[in-house]
Design a protein around this motif. Structure first.
Motif, PDB file in Angstrom:
ATOM      1  N   ILE A   1     -15.816   1.454  -0.146  1.00 51.84           N
ATOM      2  CA  ILE A   1     -14.539   0.784  -0.419  1.00 51.84           C
ATOM      3  C   ILE A   1     -13.630   0.871   0.804  1.00 51.84           C
ATOM      4  CG2 ILE A   1     -12.408   0.950  -1.778  1.00 51.84           C
ATOM      5  CD1 ILE A   1     -14.247   1.862  -4.127  1.00 51.84           C
ATOM      6  N   HIS A   2     -13.520   2.055   1.388  1.00 47.42           N
ATOM      7  CA  HIS A   2     -12.682   2.210   2.581  1.00 47.42           C
ATOM      8  C   HIS A   2     -13.224   1.389   3.753  1.00 47.42           C
ATOM      9  CE1 HIS A   2      -9.797   5.043   1.018  1.00 47.42           C
ATOM     10  NE2 HIS A   2     -10.789   5.742   0.506  1.00 47.42           N
ATOM     11  N   GLY A   3     -14.527   1.371   3.913  1.00 49.30           N
ATOM     12  CA  GLY A   3     -15.132   0.580   4.984  1.00 49.30           C
ATOM     13  C   GLY A   3     -14.919  -0.914   4.788  1.00 49.30           C
ATOM     14  N   LEU A   4     -15.034  -1.375   3.559  1.00 44.78           N
ATOM     15  CA  LEU A   4     -14.778  -2.781   3.277  1.00 44.78           C
ATOM     16  C   LEU A   4     -13.326  -3.142   3.581  1.00 44.78           C
ATOM     17  CD1 LEU A   4     -16.751  -3.090  -0.086  1.00 44.78           C
ATOM     18  CD2 LEU A   4     -17.344  -4.212   2.089  1.00 44.78           C
ATOM     19  N   THR A   5     -12.423  -2.222   3.255  1.00 42.10           N
ATOM     20  CA  THR A   5     -11.009  -2.465   3.528  1.00 42.10           C
ATOM     21  C   THR A   5     -10.749  -2.539   5.026  1.00 42.10           C
ATOM     22  OG1 THR A   5     -10.387  -1.361   1.473  1.00 42.10           O
ATOM     23  CG2 THR A   5      -8.671  -1.588   3.143  1.00 42.10           C
ATOM     24  N   MET A   6     -11.330  -1.642   5.787  1.00 41.62           N
ATOM     25  CA  MET A   6     -11.158  -1.688   7.243  1.00 41.62           C
ATOM     26  C   MET A   6     -11.754  -2.972   7.814  1.00 41.62           C
ATOM     27  SD  MET A   6      -9.347   0.809   8.177  1.00 41.62           S
ATOM     28  CE  MET A   6      -9.588   0.758   9.936  1.00 41.62           C
ATOM     29  N   THR A   7     -12.870  -3.403   7.267  1.00 43.55           N
ATOM     30  CA  THR A   7     -13.473  -4.656   7.716  1.00 43.55           C
ATOM     31  C   THR A   7     -12.557  -5.835   7.391  1.00 43.55           C
ATOM     32  OG1 THR A   7     -15.693  -3.736   7.448  1.00 43.55           O
ATOM     33  CG2 THR A   7     -15.516  -6.148   7.545  1.00 43.55           C
ATOM     34  N   ALA A   8     -11.950  -5.821   6.214  1.00 43.73           N
ATOM     35  CA  ALA A   8     -11.012  -6.888   5.844  1.00 43.73           C
ATOM     36  C   ALA A   8      -9.826  -6.929   6.800  1.00 43.73           C
ATOM     37  CB  ALA A   8     -10.527  -6.701   4.411  1.00 43.73           C
TER      38      ALA A   8
END
Length: 189
Positions: free
Chosen positions: A152-159
């Motif tokens: 979830i945190h990685g997806l947010t950083m990617t976004a």
């Protein structure tokens, strides 16, 4: 004002967000913003609290959907998260501000405590879905929860940094979520 504050924090960051700028976005004066919010931290906190109260509900519902396997619920949750990041500006702003901006705004201990409180419902829902699965070899429930929260945190950083890498369609989001869940559980439906 809260939507204007959230947009400002997401677009220009903690340091450059001002009551004047938030007021301009909201169509009110600086004083109108300052009256209910004595400082930027209180504006940020209110914007995140109100925003997440609404935004998290569909994701938590996916985790709690009875009649589906735990694996299916996890896939629905993760694919819903990806689609919200790519298709819902308010959700994307909430995620980015929570992950990138908020840590700059408050003292570390207070910020970490708030983040833990905010994530606890998500972690509980993930844990409940995992309880309805057979975990893969060597995977514990704690490791699986950590892997999903890290995702979830990685997806947010990617976004925030490379949004074009995230799938913006249901099929792509489902494929990404399925690949991640298959790495944690023995079988999904």
């Amino acid at each position: 004002m809260l939507a204007a504050g959230l947009a400002s924090f997401a677009e220009v960051g903690w340091e450059r967000t001002t009551f004047v700028g938030v007021g301009a976005r909201a169509g009110v004066t600086r004083g109108a913003v300052h009256h209910p919010f004595p400082d930027k931290v209180s504006l940020l906190t209110a914007a995140l609290d109100e925003g997440w109260a609404d935004a998290a509900a569909p994701l938590l519902a996916a985790l709690g959907a009875r009649g589906e396997s735990g694996g299916q619920r996890l896939v629905a949750f993760l694919s819903g998260y990806v689609l919200a990041l790519t298709g819902d500006d308010r959700f994307r702003r909430l995620a980015i501000v929570s992950t990138i901006v908020a840590p700059q705004a408050v003292a570390l201990d207070a910020g970490l405590a708030a983040k833990r409180r905010g994530m606890s419902a998500w972690e509980d829902g993930i844990g409940e879905a995992l309880a309805d699965t057979v975990l893969g070899p060597g995977v514990t429930a704690g490791v699986a929860v950590l892997a999903i929260v890290t995702l979830i945190h990685g997806l947010t950083m990617t976004a925030a940094t490379q949004p074009e890498l995230l799938p913006a369609d249901s099929a792509g989001a489902h494929a990404l979520a399925t690949a991640c869940v298959h790495g944690l559980v023995a079988a999904t439906d």
